[in-house]
Design an enzyme around this catalytic site. Structure first.
Site, PDB file in Angstrom:
ATOM      1  CB  VAL B  86      -0.106   5.020  -1.098  1.00 59.13           C
ATOM      2  CG1 VAL B  86       1.183   4.950  -1.358  1.00 59.13           C
ATOM      3  CG2 VAL B  86      -0.168   5.886   0.292  1.00 59.13           C
ATOM      4  CG  ASP B 161       1.617  -2.118   5.236  1.00 60.31           C
ATOM      5  OD1 ASP B 161       0.644  -2.183   4.803  1.00 60.31           O
ATOM      6  OD2 ASP B 161       1.698  -3.691   4.359  1.00 60.31           O
ATOM      7  N   GLY B 303      -2.374  -2.996   1.130  1.00 64.32           N
ATOM      8  CA  GLY B 303      -1.145  -2.809   2.023  1.00 64.32           C
ATOM      9  C   GLY B 303      -1.681  -0.770   1.655  1.00 64.32           C
ATOM     10  CD  GLU B 304       1.437   1.001  -1.780  1.00 59.26           C
ATOM     11  OE1 GLU B 304       0.993   2.051  -2.556  1.00 59.26           O
ATOM     12  OE2 GLU B 304       2.299  -0.162  -2.696  1.00 59.26           O
ATOM     13  N   GLY B 305      -1.507   1.413   2.953  1.00 63.25           N
ATOM     14  CA  GLY B 305      -2.980   2.778   3.056  1.00 63.25           C
ATOM     15  C   GLY B 305      -4.233   2.595   2.050  1.00 63.25           C
TER      16      GLY B 305
END
Lengths: 339, 339
Positions: B86, B161, B303-305
């Site tokens: 991210v 997330d 995830g993580e954006g």
């Protein structure tokens, strides 16, 4: 591309703080960049470079485009003053733009006309686009431009196009090289209406009748049914591969030239990634023939290199992931992989 | 989003030096941004902001993930030191990252724990994730975080997330809200093997049995089968819409929260664009349910954006096209459109 660097990049991806394979296509892209550079981690691109090849086409007089040929020269001026989509997209992606006049019908500033082959290519529905000498000169110009850029430090190349009417010869080349019927390659180009579509279909049919007999000879095909700009892009793409420099491919016009370049320098496609799938139907034939899986599918059909520039940040990201992310060991994160 | 700015942006696209519609989806994106801002041309984003919501899940103890729960806290530390995907993707796209501990099992630096609801959410296959009070507090925390960011100048929001086990409750929420059978929503998450896949399928089946009776009540669903992080993201997405701030949606976890947010604030989805299609099968159910067409389809599942950040340069480009490109009139280019 280098096999050892490829293997090192695959191994490095398994050590970075993310589940193995979780970045999907971005991981494959990073591996490809490492293998092109022969280095892992790869070096971030320092000079991604777009070259827009401008050229007019006699077939435009048949009413196959929504715009008159004079727009080619006007758009070249727009590129030089920074107002076109390619300029905005290049700035957004950290690339710089060079415009070359290969065959614009009118005059352009001397600075960009040093590789000019002729004023407009022939109307391919009824005459050859080029002479044999012009074809050779145009391919050589494209090769020379690739050399100039790579010698100037370019570490990623993008070819773009500008030329009213250029989707007609490009579609003819693609149909000839993929053995496709005319009607399956006809797209709306800049946005022609139904009457224009019918004129374009007839022009492509007539040009294809002239092109089929020489479909096995890439230079003859460029001469009979291509154009100086298409020949120059072909030479540019072939030479980039010779110089082991990765290329991000744009849409229809560059795709047609890529089919030729793969004939001129077999295996060149291993130095290419397809940036996007164009809305032009013939472009999908190119992607299938070259076995390239595009990064984006956004219904773009502008040319200029704009589709490639829209995808360039993905390549930048794929490179930086391998270069900048911490490993499990560095970050003290529990790994499921053997360290 | 504003209808007048939308119409102005559509009209402006027809005046820019490119064939109408030739930038495809990028044109639609630019129109959407203009309508979100109520301004044409739109303003380039000055503070795109990612908030990563971290939280653990009791169900991880059932062996539904390839990683142990301790990795959540370790990855939070990795975010803070800039070594995670991210961070790299945010830098690449010109965004900044904030990490918030909503329900990490262990301790995290005080600076990021001001909105912490509890230590890990309950194991949804056999107990409620949260109490009613915790659910309300978590949604309120997400709303407060959106307010903090928007008041701090954020003009584009991304939720990310981090939480080992979080694909299990997310898949349960999606199955409950789209009336889907368990086996159709089970993905490989961080990369579980076949035995893990079977354990995850059983856990999702058991949780879904608990969730179905409350599927009509979004807060009850978060309480019974969600988690504090999912509740916070839901509040964040709902509040962003209330505050008329566009959001670029990431993948599975954010998608599950988006389904809830659309229940909490009907119409919120008009303020969202889907960045990508995750490799997780349940994410496609989210996209279909919300009628969102993703920009990228690259097999990402981190995830993580990270998926949203991979797509962010496309939004930036779409905005700049409307802001920076010359019109036919300005550039002196012959137009087919009435000027």
């Amino acid at each position: 591309p280098d096999e050892q660097a490829r293997r090192q990049a695959v191994a490095r991806h398994a050590q970075l703080t993310k589940p193995a394979g979780s970045l999907g296509r971005l991981e494959e892209l990073g591996v490809w960049i490492a293998s092109c550079q022969g280095a892992c981690p790869p070096r971030p691109f320092t000079r991604p470079r777009v070259v827009v090849f401008a050229g007019d086409h006699g077939v435009a007089a048949e009413g196959v485009s929504a715009y008159p040929s004079e727009v080619t020269g006007q758009m070249v001026a727009n590129f030089l003053t920074g107002g076109a989509a390619v300029n905005v997209a290049a700035t957004n992606a950290g690339a710089t733009v060079r415009v070359v006049d290969i065959a614009v019908a009118g005059d352009t500033p001397e600075l960009i006309a040093t590789h000019k082959i002729r004023r407009g290519s022939g109307a391919v529905n009824r005459e050859d686009a080029l002479t044999e000498a012009e074809t050779a000169a145009a391919v050589a110009a494209g090769r020379a431009i690739a050399d100039e850029e790579i010698d100037g430090g370019a570490d990623l190349l993008i070819a773009g196009d500008m030329g009213i009417g250029n989707t007609t010869p490009a579609s003819v080349l693609i149909a000839a090289l993929t053995d496709t019927e005319p009607v399956a390659v006809v797209g709306r180009g800049t946005g022609i209406d139904d009457a224009g579509w019918m004129r374009k279909t007839v022009a492509i049919r007539d040009a294809l009748r002239r092109a089929r007999p020489v479909a096995g000879d890439p230079l003859a095909l460029l001469r009979v049914a291509g154009g100086a700009d298409l020949a120059a892009i072909s030479g540019f793409l072939a030479q980039a591969a010779v110089r082991r420099t990765p290329v991000l491919l744009d849409g229809l016009i560059v795709g047609a030239a890529a089919l030729i370049a793969e004939e001129l320098a077999p295996g060149a496609r291993r130095w290419w990634v397809a940036a996007h799938r164009s809305a032009e139907p013939a472009h999908t034939l190119v992607l299938d023939q070259l076995d390239l899986n595009p990064l984006l599918d956004l219904g773009m059909r502008l040319g200029e290199g704009s589709g490639a520039l829209a995808a360039l940040p993905l390549l930048t990201l794929a490179t930086r992931v391998l270069t900048e992310m911490a490993t499990f060991e560095e970050a003290g994160v529990t790994s499921t992989e053997p360290v």
